[in-house]
Design a protein around this motif. Structure first.
Motif: not given
Length: 98
Positions: A75, A20, A15, A12, A30
Protein backbone atom coordinates in the motif's frame (compact mmCIF):
# COMPACT_ATOMS: atom_id res chain seq x y z
CA UNK A 1 -14.66 -8.19 3.79
CA UNK A 2 -14.96 -11.13 1.45
CA UNK A 3 -14.03 -10.77 -2.18
CA UNK A 4 -14.74 -13.45 -4.80
CA UNK A 5 -13.23 -16.42 -3.04
CA UNK A 6 -10.64 -14.42 -1.15
CA UNK A 7 -10.60 -12.23 1.89
CA UNK A 8 -8.90 -8.95 2.55
CA UNK A 9 -7.23 -9.01 5.94
CA UNK A 10 -7.94 -6.29 8.50
CA UNK A 11 -4.52 -4.87 7.71
CA UNK A 12 -5.62 -3.95 4.18
CA UNK A 13 -9.37 -3.24 4.52
CA UNK A 14 -8.78 0.51 4.45
CA UNK A 15 -7.55 0.37 0.84
CA UNK A 16 -10.99 -0.50 -0.50
CA UNK A 17 -12.53 2.90 0.27
CA UNK A 18 -14.02 5.32 -2.26
CA UNK A 19 -10.62 6.93 -2.88
CA UNK A 20 -9.03 3.61 -3.82
CA UNK A 21 -8.31 2.50 -7.37
CA UNK A 22 -7.55 -1.07 -6.28
CA UNK A 23 -9.83 -3.59 -7.95
CA UNK A 24 -11.19 -6.56 -6.02
CA UNK A 25 -9.11 -9.07 -7.97
CA UNK A 26 -5.96 -7.34 -6.74
CA UNK A 27 -7.22 -6.57 -3.23
CA UNK A 28 -8.02 -10.22 -2.52
CA UNK A 29 -4.35 -11.07 -3.05
CA UNK A 30 -2.99 -8.46 -0.62
CA UNK A 31 -0.97 -10.02 2.16
CA UNK A 32 -0.46 -13.33 0.38
CA UNK A 33 3.08 -12.39 -0.71
CA UNK A 34 2.86 -14.48 -3.85
CA UNK A 35 6.18 -13.03 -5.04
CA UNK A 36 7.82 -14.84 -2.08
CA UNK A 37 5.98 -18.16 -2.41
CA UNK A 38 8.45 -20.76 -3.70
CA UNK A 39 7.43 -22.01 -7.14
CA UNK A 40 4.75 -19.33 -7.74
CA UNK A 41 5.10 -17.71 -11.19
CA UNK A 42 5.63 -14.27 -9.61
CA UNK A 43 8.40 -15.65 -7.42
CA UNK A 44 10.05 -17.34 -10.41
CA UNK A 45 10.00 -14.14 -12.47
CA UNK A 46 11.26 -12.15 -9.48
CA UNK A 47 14.17 -14.55 -9.01
CA UNK A 48 15.11 -14.32 -12.72
CA UNK A 49 15.11 -10.52 -12.55
CA UNK A 50 17.13 -10.49 -9.33
CA UNK A 51 19.64 -12.97 -10.76
CA UNK A 52 20.03 -10.85 -13.90
CA UNK A 53 20.81 -7.69 -11.90
CA UNK A 54 23.08 -9.56 -9.50
CA UNK A 55 25.05 -11.06 -12.41
CA UNK A 56 25.06 -8.06 -14.76
CA UNK A 57 25.63 -5.13 -12.42
CA UNK A 58 28.45 -5.81 -10.02
CA UNK A 59 31.25 -4.03 -8.23
CA UNK A 60 34.82 -4.97 -9.22
CA UNK A 61 34.88 -7.36 -6.24
CA UNK A 62 31.80 -9.18 -7.58
CA UNK A 63 29.22 -7.85 -5.13
CA UNK A 64 25.92 -6.65 -6.56
CA UNK A 65 25.29 -2.95 -7.10
CA UNK A 66 21.64 -3.51 -6.15
CA UNK A 67 19.83 -4.39 -2.95
CA UNK A 68 16.53 -6.29 -3.13
CA UNK A 69 13.58 -5.53 -0.90
CA UNK A 70 10.78 -8.08 -0.45
CA UNK A 71 8.98 -6.92 2.66
CA UNK A 72 7.74 -3.45 1.73
CA UNK A 73 4.07 -2.62 2.19
CA UNK A 74 2.03 -3.07 -0.99
CA UNK A 75 0.00 0.00 0.00
CA UNK A 76 1.44 3.33 -1.07
CA UNK A 77 0.14 6.88 -0.93
CA UNK A 78 -0.76 8.96 -3.97
CA UNK A 79 2.36 10.97 -3.32
CA UNK A 80 4.58 7.86 -3.30
CA UNK A 81 2.92 6.33 -6.37
CA UNK A 82 2.69 9.40 -8.57
CA UNK A 83 4.05 12.65 -7.15
CA UNK A 84 7.44 11.31 -6.02
CA UNK A 85 7.86 9.76 -9.48
CA UNK A 86 6.99 13.12 -11.11
CA UNK A 87 3.93 11.72 -12.87
CA UNK A 88 2.01 14.66 -14.41
CA UNK A 89 -1.40 15.42 -12.89
CA UNK A 90 -3.16 14.68 -16.20
CA UNK A 91 -1.30 11.39 -16.88
CA UNK A 92 -3.58 8.46 -17.69
CA UNK A 93 -2.03 6.29 -14.98
CA UNK A 94 -3.65 8.54 -12.38
CA UNK A 95 -7.12 7.69 -13.68
CA UNK A 96 -9.20 5.30 -11.57
CA UNK A 97 -10.28 3.65 -14.84
CA UNK A 98 -6.75 3.00 -16.11
Amino acid sequence: LSLRGGAVTDEFKHVMGPESNIVEAVAEKLGRNLHCTEGHPLQIIKSWIMAHFDKTYTEPDGTSLFTSFDSLSPIVSTQMCFDDLLTPLNHTSRSRKD
